[in-house]
Design an enzyme around this catalytic site. Structure first.
Site, PDB file in Angstrom:
ATOM      1  N   TYR A  60       0.835  -1.208   0.000  1.00  0.00           N
ATOM      2  CA  TYR A  60       0.000   0.000   0.000  1.00  0.00           C
ATOM      3  C   TYR A  60       0.865   1.252   0.000  1.00  0.00           C
ATOM      4  O   TYR A  60       1.713   1.445   0.871  1.00  0.00           O
ATOM      5  CB  TYR A  60      -0.941   0.015   1.200  1.00  0.00           C
ATOM      6  N   LEU A 231     -17.944   0.042  -0.362  1.00  0.00           N
ATOM      7  CA  LEU A 231     -18.708   1.276  -0.578  1.00  0.00           C
ATOM      8  C   LEU A 231     -18.865   1.616  -2.056  1.00  0.00           C
ATOM      9  O   LEU A 231     -19.386   2.677  -2.403  1.00  0.00           O
ATOM     10  CB  LEU A 231     -18.048   2.445   0.166  1.00  0.00           C
ATOM     11  N   PHE A 236     -23.238   5.270  -4.151  1.00  0.00           N
ATOM     12  CA  PHE A 236     -24.498   5.331  -3.403  1.00  0.00           C
ATOM     13  C   PHE A 236     -24.449   6.376  -2.284  1.00  0.00           C
ATOM     14  O   PHE A 236     -25.404   6.508  -1.523  1.00  0.00           O
ATOM     15  CB  PHE A 236     -24.825   3.961  -2.793  1.00  0.00           C
ATOM     16  N   THR A 237     -23.334   7.079  -2.196  1.00  0.00           N
ATOM     17  CA  THR A 237     -23.152   7.974  -1.048  1.00  0.00           C
ATOM     18  C   THR A 237     -22.671   9.359  -1.443  1.00  0.00           C
ATOM     19  O   THR A 237     -21.941  10.010  -0.706  1.00  0.00           O
ATOM     20  CB  THR A 237     -22.153   7.344  -0.051  1.00  0.00           C
TER      21      THR A 237
END
Length: 322
Positions: A60, A231, A236-237
């Protein structure tokens, strides 16, 4: 939390904080003080909402995510004991030795974990996951690496990521302790894990890319399912819906309506939908916004009815059930 990991870690949170966004970009630019301060802020936001499991990987931001997290731990004595740390290894990027590849060799697993522990400035990982299946995996060699890590106190528990049940079973046959986690992509836009089951005996399973029987295998063998991508990149947010399929647009409106009805953030509805499944799925959230972390944490106080859960599922499918 009612998932399998709660038996191993009584204080574990039902939501996982994914650290992929920490440390700046996926480049070799040095870590800055601002990156460390950002990591402090997200750790505080997560802990304030009782999120105790933090998910890393050696790759990462090219190791910088672990590096800044380690700096946070170094600056806050006693914090390590409040957290459950999970990291992953096995992916190698293209270099002078070869192309991007997966490596489950004993040497690479041991080297990867040693480097992760140095970056994280800790003596041990609570959980180590193998990141993606290595076609050249020798289960006995992996088992030997795991035994070294366990016996030296460097890793306490082991798991996998993105594996089907046959790959898990093959590896498990060589291990003395159970694999405790499998991390997969699951969300309202990645529905193969559900469609695979409801489409049995319908002739509609062609094109489904989720391994048949994996969900049941993990439940039967007490392997914790964790959901990455949970998510759906924010569709959707609040993210723009321009160009999105009709099913996604309808689902976004339904999520918004339910959130308003239940007085929670839309993120809470999306995650509560995953958490409603009896497998005890742990969503892995990756936002670096403290406000959005708080919005996600509201999912723990939402209990969707069977009808609400199916309404979201069928709307996201874009077609009624068989």
């Amino acid at each position: 939390m009612n998932g399998p990991l709660s038996q191993t870690f009584p204080a574990i949170s039902p939501i996982v904080y994914g650290c992929m966004g920490l440390g700046g970009g996926w480049d070799h630019a040095p870590v800055t003080r601002d990156h460390v301060l950002q990591a402090h802020a997200v750790v505080d936001a997560a802990l304030n909402d009782s999120i105790t499991l933090f998910d890393h990987a050696d790759i990462y931001t090219l190791g910088k995510a672990e590096q800044v997290f380690g700096q946070v731990l170094q600056e806050r004595p006693g914090l390590r004991e409040q957290l459950i740390l999970q990291s992953k290894c096995g992916i190698r990027f293209a270099d002078g030795h070869g192309p991007k590849r997966y490596d489950f060799s004993r040497e690479w697993i041991l080297t990867s974990v040693e480097n992760s522990l140095k970056r994280l400035q800790t003596d041990y990982l609570d959980i180590l996951l193998l990141h993606r299946p290595d076609p050249l995996m020798e289960p006995d060699e992996v088992a030997a690496a795991f035994e070294v890590l366990r016996s030296r106190g460097m890793v306490r528990h082991f798991g996998v990521s993105n594996m089907d049940q046959h790959q898990i079973a093959l590896l498990q046959a060589s291990l003395d302790q159970p694999l405790v986690v499998n991390q997969m992509e699951m969300s309202l836009t990645k529905l193969d894990w559900l469609n695979n089951g409801v489409q049995v005996n319908t002739g509609q399973q062609e094109g489904n890319h989720f391994a048949s029987g994996l969900l049941e295998y993990c439940r039967s063998n007490h392997v914790q399912l964790q959901a990455w991508g949970c998510l759906s990149q924010g569709v959707f947010t609040g993210r723009s819906l321009d160009g999105q399929p009709e099913a996604v647009q309808h689902t976004a409106r339904l999520v918004s309506s339910m959130a308003e009805e239940l007085s929670v953030a839309p993120e809470a509805i999306v995650l509560a939908w995953l958490m409603r499944h009896p497998a005890g799925i742990q969503p892995v959230i990756g936002t670096t916004s403290p406000e959005r972390i708080q919005a996600c944490a509201q999912a723990t106080r939402v209990q969707l009815s069977r009808e609400q859960w199916y309404q979201l599922y069928v709307t996201a499918r874009g077609t009624e059930l068989p």
